[in-house]
Design an enzyme around this catalytic site. Structure first.
Site, PDB file in Angstrom:
ATOM      1  N   GLY A 161       0.817  -1.220   0.000  1.00 18.20           N
ATOM      2  CA  GLY A 161       0.000   0.000   0.000  1.00 18.20           C
ATOM      3  C   GLY A 161       0.845   1.262   0.000  1.00 18.20           C
ATOM      4  N   ASP A 163       5.025  -7.877   5.641  1.00 17.53           N
ATOM      5  CA  ASP A 163       5.036  -9.029   4.735  1.00 17.53           C
ATOM      6  C   ASP A 163       6.126  -8.872   3.671  1.00 17.53           C
ATOM      7  OD1 ASP A 163       2.982 -10.463   5.944  1.00 17.53           O
ATOM      8  OD2 ASP A 163       1.433  -9.352   4.871  1.00 17.53           O
ATOM      9  N   ASP A 218       0.179   1.943   8.546  1.00 20.28           N
ATOM     10  CA  ASP A 218      -0.467   1.249   9.666  1.00 20.28           C
ATOM     11  C   ASP A 218       0.309   1.361  10.980  1.00 20.28           C
ATOM     12  OD1 ASP A 218      -2.138   0.485   7.646  1.00 20.28           O
ATOM     13  OD2 ASP A 218      -1.554  -1.612   7.632  1.00 20.28           O
ATOM     14  N   LYS A 237       8.110   0.602   5.613  1.00 19.39           N
ATOM     15  CA  LYS A 237       6.999   1.427   5.120  1.00 19.39           C
ATOM     16  C   LYS A 237       5.665   0.882   5.601  1.00 19.39           C
ATOM     17  CE  LYS A 237       4.409  -0.075   2.604  1.00 19.39           C
ATOM     18  NZ  LYS A 237       3.486  -0.838   1.770  1.00 19.39           N
ATOM     19  N   THR A 238       4.763   1.655   6.019  1.00 14.73           N
ATOM     20  CA  THR A 238       3.326   1.362   6.140  1.00 14.73           C
ATOM     21  C   THR A 238       2.679   2.447   6.982  1.00 14.73           C
ATOM     22  OG1 THR A 238       1.567  -0.120   6.804  1.00 14.73           O
ATOM     23  CG2 THR A 238       3.567  -0.311   8.106  1.00 14.73           C
ATOM     24  N   ARG A 272       1.180  -5.670  -5.022  1.00 11.93           N
ATOM     25  CA  ARG A 272       1.174  -6.597  -3.889  1.00 11.93           C
ATOM     26  C   ARG A 272       1.604  -8.023  -4.254  1.00 11.93           C
ATOM     27  NH1 ARG A 272      -0.649  -4.457   0.727  1.00 11.93           N
ATOM     28  NH2 ARG A 272      -2.142  -2.731   0.662  1.00 11.93           N
TER      29      ARG A 272
HETATM   30  P1  FBP Z   1       0.566  -1.985   3.646  1.00 12.17           P
HETATM   31  O1  FBP Z   1       0.444  -2.914   4.794  1.00 12.17           O
HETATM   32  O2  FBP Z   1       0.976  -2.633   2.389  1.00 12.17           O
HETATM   33  O3  FBP Z   1       1.424  -0.804   3.975  1.00 12.17           O
HETATM   34  O4  FBP Z   1      -0.875  -1.378   3.339  1.00 12.17           O
HETATM   35  C1  FBP Z   1      -1.631  -0.803   4.352  1.00 12.17           C
HETATM   36  C2  FBP Z   1      -3.042  -0.499   3.945  1.00 12.17           C
HETATM   37  O5  FBP Z   1      -3.184   0.858   3.636  1.00 12.17           O
HETATM   38  C3  FBP Z   1      -4.011  -0.911   5.054  1.00 12.17           C
HETATM   39  O6  FBP Z   1      -4.152   0.111   6.016  1.00 12.17           O
HETATM   40  C4  FBP Z   1      -5.255  -1.229   4.292  1.00 12.17           C
HETATM   41  O7  FBP Z   1      -6.070  -2.156   4.975  1.00 12.17           O
HETATM   42  C5  FBP Z   1      -4.730  -1.824   3.022  1.00 12.17           C
HETATM   43  O8  FBP Z   1      -3.458  -1.253   2.808  1.00 12.17           O
HETATM   44  C6  FBP Z   1      -5.604  -1.561   1.821  1.00 12.17           C
HETATM   45  O9  FBP Z   1      -5.104  -2.278   0.747  1.00 12.17           O
HETATM   46  P2  FBP Z   1      -5.338  -1.901  -0.780  1.00 12.17           P
HETATM   47  O10 FBP Z   1      -4.467  -0.750  -1.092  1.00 12.17           O
HETATM   48  O11 FBP Z   1      -4.879  -3.121  -1.494  1.00 12.17           O
HETATM   49  O12 FBP Z   1      -6.777  -1.580  -0.946  1.00 12.17           O
END
Ligand code: FBP
Length: 552
Positions: A81, A176, A205, A202-203, A145
């Protein structure tokens, strides 16, 4: 390209580096610290990572380093993400690479890890990069992803790197993706491929952290963006005094984003998934908790309020958690039969018939939309896509039903009208705050220094972040030290342990101490928009979470 005035001036922003990385690049050397171990399951991690387990921590210090000018090609991948600051990681990496030797080349693999598998890349030069410095987004090369996890994929990566004389890969990703970076690093070493792998944390979250990774990049900007919006909604609620706002916030399993936004905006209620799990709180008890708070405020004629909901909440409610685990199992074993079904109603019926009695009861109690959302595709790492589950709507509807019952029983006399929101994608590509711009640039520059130090299987680590950038420390930690064994897709696998909100940590304790007052009274705080220019105490401050964590 048409550009906004802010974008134009942000191009000129010079991100701040830790003092050690401001030295001439030939005057910085890696220093080995004590050997490391794993989060837990050390014997199993050691057996699986014979080349990268137990490596020492690294810190950079002053010292003669003539070898750094050796010519190198580096590949970079953005994974998962979006998070504000990704472009600055690439800028820092590029600037380090070019400072060491202007002949060095940076390959940007396009569209995430699939870019390297398909040998789809672009050379990042200073002209191309200039349009992305200090901006949000991952559009410089795109993200994806795709998981890098099989031996066949690793071999393709090695061949693509050899074809382009790439000496090292930098993988910018979450838990991951960095788990996969560690496995790739180990594979390259075991095959003597001579290709190094370095990760960057990175994230948005905030769940990739430990004492050496104090914060994952993007968390600061994303939470400030959401907090601005929440503050605006609070002020609207306090002006009109007629709505209860239910706001779901991104963050996947961890509630760090919700907690940080609560600390910044002091809403009436903020649910913390980790606490829900610790107290084994059922969905109906959560609904009751909110409804009682609504009723109390109604006694003071305050028929308005704000509720923050972490997006992963349902995964922590015991009966829904068990239900999700059963559905995951079922979908894994009956994938083909399930995929052959056309309508959502058929899918729901298919699953319902196969659940245990307890899970069937939990599933049946949910509205149809939520049932379908729980059956939606898993992400490539096998996670339920919690961003698609409308927990905000579910809770608002259940609270309304409960309040009607309370009214009928005479225990509630207010008016209840709700609005729902989901803040997630709004924050992931915001212009990085000064903190994220500086931190990301430092992480990228530092990643190059780890490469130049001949290291592999390390995560770029910049610490002491609640202090000014000048005082930050730069170094690296072996990714294996963040690992433990967990069951994924029915198999025991080595993975980076997710850092969830700690209920005995200072941020949660501060929140818990104040929440009763915030629930009953109107204590909203309005953080306003992110500021890029102005006094340092407004522009450079990082999160309340980090400030509390690092407070004495
Ligand atoms: P990462 O763990 O890859 O950093 O992504 C976080 C995130 O933004 C989460 O908060 C959210 O649940 C998810 O990605 C959404 O995924 P997508 O971008 O595939 O809709």
């Amino acid at each position: 390209m048409d550009i906004s005035p802010l974008q134009k001036v942000r191009y000129a922003y010079q991100p701040k580096l830790p003092a050690i990385l401001r030295e001439s690049i030939t005057n910085v050397v890696p220093q080995k610290g004590e050997a490391t171990t794993a989060q837990s399951d050390a014997d199993q991690i050691k057996a699986l990572f014979p080349n990268t387990y137990g490596l020492p921590r690294i810190t950079f210090t002053k010292g003669e380093n003539g070898e750094i000018t050796q010519k190198r090609n580096v590949g970079v991948i953005l994974s998962g993400g979006q998070a504000p600051g990704g472009h600055n990681v690439i800028s820092g990496l590029f600037d380090g690479l070019k400072a060491a030797n202007p002949e060095n080349t940076l390959f940007g693999f396009k569209g995430g890890p699939s870019g390297i598998l398909e040998d789809s890349y672009r050379i990042i030069d200073s002209e191309y990069l200039a349009a992305y410095r200090n901006t949000g987004g991952f559009d410089i090369i795109g993200s994806g992803r795709t998981k890098l996890e099989t031996t066949e994929q690793f071999e393709v990566c090695a061949q693509v790197c050899k074809k382009h004389d790439i000496d090292a890969l930098v993988i910018i990703g979450g838990d991951d993706s960095n788990t996969n970076a560690a496995v790739l690093a180990e594979y390259f070493l075991s095959k003597n491929h001579g290709i190094q792998v370095i990760g960057c944390p990175k994230t948005i979250d905030g769940d990739l952290k430990n004492e050496s990774i104090e914060i994952s990049f993007g968390f600061d900007t994303a939470t400030k963006t959401y907090s601005e919006l929440i503050g605006n909604i609070e002020r609207d609620a306090n002006s009109a005094k007629k709505y209860w706002h239910f706001i779901k916030l991104m963050g996947r399993s961890a509630s760090h984003i919700a907690l940080e936004c609560a600390l910044e905006t002091q809403p009436n209620i903020c649910l913390i998934s980790e606490e829900v799990e610790a107290n084994a709180q059922s969905l109906s008890s959560i609904v009751d908790y909110i409804a009682q708070a609504v009723a109390k405020r109604a006694e003071d004629k305050n028929n308005f309020g704000v509720v923050l909901i972490p997006e992963g909440l349902v995964e922590f409610v015991p009966e829904v958690k068990a239900l999700i685990a059963e559905i995951n199992d079922l979908l894994a074993h009956e994938e083909a039969a399930f995929a052959a079904l056309d309508s959502s109603a058929e899918k729901i019926a298919f699953v319902q018939q196969r659940l245990s009695a307890a899970s069937k009861q939990a599933f049946e109690s949910l509205p149809t939309e939520i049932k379908s959302q729980l059956l939606a595709d898993r992400d490539p790492h096998g996670n339920v896509q919690v961003s698609r589950i409308e927990t905000d709507k579910l809770l608002a509807a259940m609270v309304e039903t409960q309040l009607k019952a309370m009214k009928a029983a005479g225990s509630y006399k207010g008016k209840f009208s709700s609005l729902t929101h989901f803040f997630g994608y709004e924050g992931r590509c915001a212009f990085p705050t000064n903190f994220d711009a500086d931190y990301c640039y430092s992480l990228g520059y530092n990643a190059f220094m780890l490469i130049a130090g001949g290291l592999s299987g390390y995560l770029s680590s910049v610490t002491n972040l609640s202090k000014p950038a000048q005082e930050w420390n730069a170094g690296g930690i072996p990714i294996t030290m963040m690992m433990n064994m967990e069951v994924r897709h029915g198999e025991n696998k080595p993975v980076i342990k997710k850092a969830l909100v700690e209920l005995d940590g200072k941020p949660f304790k501060y929140f818990a101490k104040n929440r009763e007052t915030w629930a009953r009274e109107t204590c909203y705080t309005y953080p306003g928009a992110v500021q890029y220019f102005g006094p340092s105490e407004v522009c450079d401050l990082t999160t309340v979470t980090l400030a509390l964590e690092q407070s004495k």
